[in-house]
Design a protein around this motif. Structure first.
Motif, PDB file in Angstrom:
ATOM      1  N   MET A 167       0.836  -1.188   0.000  1.00 58.24           N
ATOM      2  CA  MET A 167       0.000   0.000   0.000  1.00 58.24           C
ATOM      3  C   MET A 167       0.880   1.250   0.000  1.00 58.24           C
ATOM      4  SD  MET A 167      -3.127   1.287   0.163  1.00 58.24           S
ATOM      5  CE  MET A 167      -4.145  -0.083   0.703  1.00 58.24           C
ATOM      6  N   PRO A 168       0.618   2.207  -0.879  1.00 56.59           N
ATOM      7  CA  PRO A 168       1.426   3.428  -0.890  1.00 56.59           C
ATOM      8  C   PRO A 168       1.311   4.200   0.420  1.00 56.59           C
ATOM      9  CG  PRO A 168       0.049   3.242  -2.871  1.00 56.59           C
ATOM     10  CD  PRO A 168      -0.408   2.185  -1.928  1.00 56.59           C
ATOM     11  N   ASP A 169       2.370   4.893   0.756  1.00 63.96           N
ATOM     12  CA  ASP A 169       2.379   5.749   1.945  1.00 63.96           C
ATOM     13  C   ASP A 169       1.694   7.066   1.599  1.00 63.96           C
ATOM     14  OD1 ASP A 169       2.838   7.208   4.203  1.00 63.96           O
ATOM     15  OD2 ASP A 169       5.030   7.197   4.045  1.00 63.96           O
ATOM     16  N   MET A 170       0.435   7.208   2.016  1.00 62.68           N
ATOM     17  CA  MET A 170      -0.336   8.403   1.659  1.00 62.68           C
ATOM     18  C   MET A 170       0.126   9.640   2.417  1.00 62.68           C
ATOM     19  SD  MET A 170      -2.010   7.043  -0.666  1.00 62.68           S
ATOM     20  CE  MET A 170      -3.038   8.444  -1.131  1.00 62.68           C
ATOM     21  N   SER A 171       0.997   9.467   3.409  1.00 65.08           N
ATOM     22  CA  SER A 171       1.528  10.621   4.139  1.00 65.08           C
ATOM     23  C   SER A 171       2.840  11.118   3.550  1.00 65.08           C
ATOM     24  CB  SER A 171       1.721  10.272   5.612  1.00 65.08           C
ATOM     25  OG  SER A 171       2.719   9.265   5.758  1.00 65.08           O
ATOM     26  N   ALA A 172       3.336  10.433   2.525  1.00 68.13           N
ATOM     27  CA  ALA A 172       4.616  10.822   1.914  1.00 68.13           C
ATOM     28  C   ALA A 172       4.478  12.188   1.249  1.00 68.13           C
ATOM     29  CB  ALA A 172       5.033   9.781   0.892  1.00 68.13           C
ATOM     30  N   PRO A 173       5.537  12.983   1.238  1.00 66.36           N
ATOM     31  CA  PRO A 173       5.452  14.309   0.619  1.00 66.36           C
ATOM     32  C   PRO A 173       5.260  14.221  -0.886  1.00 66.36           C
ATOM     33  CG  PRO A 173       7.720  13.783   1.197  1.00 66.36           C
ATOM     34  CD  PRO A 173       6.870  12.710   1.798  1.00 66.36           C
ATOM     35  N   LEU A 174       4.523  15.177  -1.429  1.00 64.30           N
ATOM     36  CA  LEU A 174       4.311  15.269  -2.870  1.00 64.30           C
ATOM     37  C   LEU A 174       5.598  15.741  -3.536  1.00 64.30           C
ATOM     38  CD1 LEU A 174       2.296  15.227  -5.286  1.00 64.30           C
ATOM     39  CD2 LEU A 174       1.863  17.641  -4.797  1.00 64.30           C
ATOM     40  N   LYS A 175       6.011  15.036  -4.579  1.00 60.65           N
ATOM     41  CA  LYS A 175       7.196  15.421  -5.331  1.00 60.65           C
ATOM     42  C   LYS A 175       6.792  15.773  -6.755  1.00 60.65           C
ATOM     43  CE  LYS A 175      10.318  12.429  -2.683  1.00 60.65           C
ATOM     44  NZ  LYS A 175      11.309  11.321  -2.767  1.00 60.65           N
ATOM     45  N   PRO A 180      -5.019  -2.430 -17.346  1.00 57.11           N
ATOM     46  CA  PRO A 180      -5.317  -3.088 -16.071  1.00 57.11           C
ATOM     47  C   PRO A 180      -4.935  -4.554 -16.001  1.00 57.11           C
ATOM     48  CG  PRO A 180      -7.336  -2.713 -17.336  1.00 57.11           C
ATOM     49  CD  PRO A 180      -6.238  -1.980 -18.048  1.00 57.11           C
ATOM     50  N   LYS A 181      -4.996  -5.270 -17.117  1.00 57.35           N
ATOM     51  CA  LYS A 181      -4.764  -6.715 -17.089  1.00 57.35           C
ATOM     52  C   LYS A 181      -3.289  -7.073 -17.203  1.00 57.35           C
ATOM     53  CE  LYS A 181      -5.994 -11.020 -19.460  1.00 57.35           C
ATOM     54  NZ  LYS A 181      -6.745 -11.627 -20.589  1.00 57.35           N
ATOM     55  N   ASP A 182      -2.589  -6.461 -18.159  1.00 52.39           N
ATOM     56  CA  ASP A 182      -1.211  -6.863 -18.445  1.00 52.39           C
ATOM     57  C   ASP A 182      -0.175  -5.875 -17.921  1.00 52.39           C
ATOM     58  OD1 ASP A 182      -1.902  -9.247 -19.882  1.00 52.39           O
ATOM     59  OD2 ASP A 182      -2.529  -7.984 -21.544  1.00 52.39           O
ATOM     60  N   THR A 183      -0.318  -4.587 -18.267  1.00 49.81           N
ATOM     61  CA  THR A 183       0.716  -3.616 -17.913  1.00 49.81           C
ATOM     62  C   THR A 183       0.845  -3.451 -16.407  1.00 49.81           C
ATOM     63  OG1 THR A 183       0.292  -2.440 -19.977  1.00 49.81           O
ATOM     64  CG2 THR A 183       1.576  -1.295 -18.301  1.00 49.81           C
ATOM     65  N   LEU A 184      -0.264  -3.273 -15.712  1.00 45.72           N
ATOM     66  CA  LEU A 184      -0.180  -3.072 -14.262  1.00 45.72           C
ATOM     67  C   LEU A 184       0.303  -4.326 -13.549  1.00 45.72           C
ATOM     68  CD1 LEU A 184      -3.289  -0.830 -13.496  1.00 45.72           C
ATOM     69  CD2 LEU A 184      -0.894  -0.156 -13.791  1.00 45.72           C
ATOM     70  N   ARG A 185       0.059  -5.497 -14.130  1.00 45.26           N
ATOM     71  CA  ARG A 185       0.614  -6.716 -13.549  1.00 45.26           C
ATOM     72  C   ARG A 185       2.143  -6.717 -13.662  1.00 45.26           C
ATOM     73  NH1 ARG A 185      -1.266 -11.514 -11.928  1.00 45.26           N
ATOM     74  NH2 ARG A 185      -3.368 -11.045 -12.646  1.00 45.26           N
ATOM     75  N   LEU A 186       2.643  -6.238 -14.817  1.00 46.13           N
ATOM     76  CA  LEU A 186       4.093  -6.147 -14.978  1.00 46.13           C
ATOM     77  C   LEU A 186       4.681  -5.124 -14.010  1.00 46.13           C
ATOM     78  CD1 LEU A 186       4.416  -6.255 -18.883  1.00 46.13           C
ATOM     79  CD2 LEU A 186       4.915  -8.092 -17.253  1.00 46.13           C
ATOM     80  N   VAL A 187       3.969  -4.018 -13.797  1.00 47.30           N
ATOM     81  CA  VAL A 187       4.419  -3.018 -12.816  1.00 47.30           C
ATOM     82  C   VAL A 187       4.556  -3.670 -11.442  1.00 47.30           C
ATOM     83  CG1 VAL A 187       3.835  -0.878 -11.620  1.00 47.30           C
ATOM     84  CG2 VAL A 187       3.425  -1.071 -14.075  1.00 47.30           C
ATOM     85  N   ALA A 188       3.527  -4.416 -11.053  1.00 48.84           N
ATOM     86  CA  ALA A 188       3.538  -5.049  -9.732  1.00 48.84           C
ATOM     87  C   ALA A 188       4.682  -6.042  -9.586  1.00 48.84           C
ATOM     88  CB  ALA A 188       2.201  -5.750  -9.492  1.00 48.84           C
ATOM     89  N   ILE A 239      -6.363  -1.292  -8.889  1.00 50.40           N
ATOM     90  CA  ILE A 239      -6.027  -2.523  -9.606  1.00 50.40           C
ATOM     91  C   ILE A 239      -4.556  -2.875  -9.407  1.00 50.40           C
ATOM     92  CG2 ILE A 239      -5.821  -3.557 -11.903  1.00 50.40           C
ATOM     93  CD1 ILE A 239      -8.261  -1.827 -12.695  1.00 50.40           C
ATOM     94  N   LEU A 240      -3.696  -1.850  -9.446  1.00 48.13           N
ATOM     95  CA  LEU A 240      -2.272  -2.079  -9.225  1.00 48.13           C
ATOM     96  C   LEU A 240      -2.017  -2.661  -7.839  1.00 48.13           C
ATOM     97  CD1 LEU A 240       0.719  -1.824  -9.964  1.00 48.13           C
ATOM     98  CD2 LEU A 240       0.606   0.587  -9.286  1.00 48.13           C
ATOM     99  N   ILE A 241      -2.667  -2.107  -6.837  1.00 51.80           N
ATOM    100  CA  ILE A 241      -2.493  -2.602  -5.474  1.00 51.80           C
ATOM    101  C   ILE A 241      -2.967  -4.054  -5.373  1.00 51.80           C
ATOM    102  CG2 ILE A 241      -3.306  -2.341  -3.095  1.00 51.80           C
ATOM    103  CD1 ILE A 241      -3.349   0.704  -3.649  1.00 51.80           C
ATOM    104  N   GLU A 242      -4.070  -4.376  -6.057  1.00 53.39           N
ATOM    105  CA  GLU A 242      -4.570  -5.751  -6.066  1.00 53.39           C
ATOM    106  C   GLU A 242      -3.562  -6.713  -6.698  1.00 53.39           C
ATOM    107  OE1 GLU A 242      -8.406  -8.289  -7.771  1.00 53.39           O
ATOM    108  OE2 GLU A 242      -8.388  -6.097  -7.852  1.00 53.39           O
ATOM    109  N   HIS A 243      -2.960  -6.283  -7.822  1.00 51.62           N
ATOM    110  CA  HIS A 243      -1.922  -7.117  -8.442  1.00 51.62           C
ATOM    111  C   HIS A 243      -0.758  -7.325  -7.492  1.00 51.62           C
ATOM    112  CE1 HIS A 243      -3.727  -7.575 -12.295  1.00 51.62           C
ATOM    113  NE2 HIS A 243      -3.583  -6.342 -12.702  1.00 51.62           N
TER     114      HIS A 243
END
Length: 217
Positions: A1-9, A184-192, A213-217
Motif C-alpha cells: 500500500m502506498p504511503d499516503m503521508s509521503a510528501p508530494l514530489k 489493467p490486465k497486463d501492464t499493471l501486472r508487470l508493474v507489480a 487494480i495495481l495494489i490488487e496485483h
C-alpha cells in the motif's frame, strides 16, 4: 500500500522536440533550480506533437548530457520504447547515465506505440499491442537482472541473450524501474512484478481506479 503521508514530489517532463540545445539545457537547469525533484524527456524519433515532421533530440543522448550539468534531480526518460533498443543495451545505457549523474538515474520503459517511427527507422513493430507487451514481459527480467547483477539470460522467443552483465554496475544499490502505461490486465501486472514506479494518466477517478487494480496485483 502506498504511503499516503509521503510528501508530494514534482517532476518536469521537458520536451526534446522543436527546441535547440541551449534552450533544452537551460530549461533543465532552471527546473532543478526551482526544486523539481525529477527531470524527464520523451523517447521519440519524430515529434509526437504536431507538426509531426521537425527537429527532435534522441532521448538518452540528451539526458546523459543533462545528468552532467545537474546535481540533485533524478534523471530519466518517460518512457523508453522497448522496441527501439535491445533490453541489455538499454540497461547498459541507463547504467552509464547513473554513473554520470552519480546515482540519480531511473530506468523508464514501455511497450512502444508509434508505428510510423518504427516504419521510418526499420524497427520491428509487432502484430499487436499484445505482442509488444509480450516482448516487454520478456525484456523486463533481463533489465532487472542486469541492474541487480544476476547476469540474466533470455532464450526467446523474441530475445536471445546469454548471461548479460553490466560492469561497472549502477551506482545505486537498486536502480528504480518505471513501467509506462496503465493497462489493467497486463501492464499493471508487470508493474507489480518488476517496477516500483508507473505513470498513470487521466482524471482523478481513472487514476484512483487504476491504482486500486495495481495494489490488487
Amino acid at each position: 500500500m502506498p504511503d499516503m503521508s509521503a510528501p508530494l514530489k514534482l517532476g518536469a517532463d521537458i520536451w526534446n522536440q522543436y527546441t535547440d540545445w541551449p534552450s533544452f539545457e537551460a530549461a533543465h537547469i532552471r527546473a532543478e533550480e526551482l526544486g523539481y525533484e525529477s527531470l524527464w524527456t520523451m523517447d521519440h524519433i519524430y515529434p509526437p506533437m504536431t507538426p509531426a515532421v521537425g527537429p527532435i533530440f534522441e532521448a538518452f543522448s540528451a539526458m546523459s548530457a543533462i545528468a552532467e550539468i545537474t546535481s540533485k534531480s533524478t534523471i530519466s526518460v518517460m518512457v523508453a520504447s522497448n522496441t527501439y533498443r535491445n533490453p541489455a543495451m538499454l540497461t547498459k545505457i541507463i547504467t552509464t547515465i547513473d554513473h554520470i549523474s552519480e546515482g540519480r538515474a531511473i530506468l523508464g520503459v514501455g511497450a512502444g506505440w508509434a508505428e510510423h517511427e518504427h516504419e521510418g527507422f526499420g524497427f520491428e513493430f509487432g502484430a499487436s499491442v499484445g505482442e509488444r507487451l509480450r516482448w516487454l514481459k520478456e525484456a523486463l527480467p533481463v533489465m532487472r537482472g542486469m541492474l541487480d547483477g544476476t547476469e540474466p539470460s533470455s532464450s526467446g522467443p523474441h530475445y536471445r541473450i546469454k548471461n548479460a552483465y553490466t560492469v561497472p554496475p549502477p551506482v545505486q544499490p537498486r536502480m528504480p524501474l518505471l513501467i509506462g502505461g496503465a493497462g489493467p490486465k497486463d501492464t499493471l501486472r508487470l508493474v507489480a512484478e518488476f517496477a516500483v514506479i508507473c505513470n498513470i494518466g487521466g482524471s482523478p477517478s481513472k487514476v484512483a481506479a487504476r491504482d486500486a487494480i495495481l495494489i490488487e496485483h
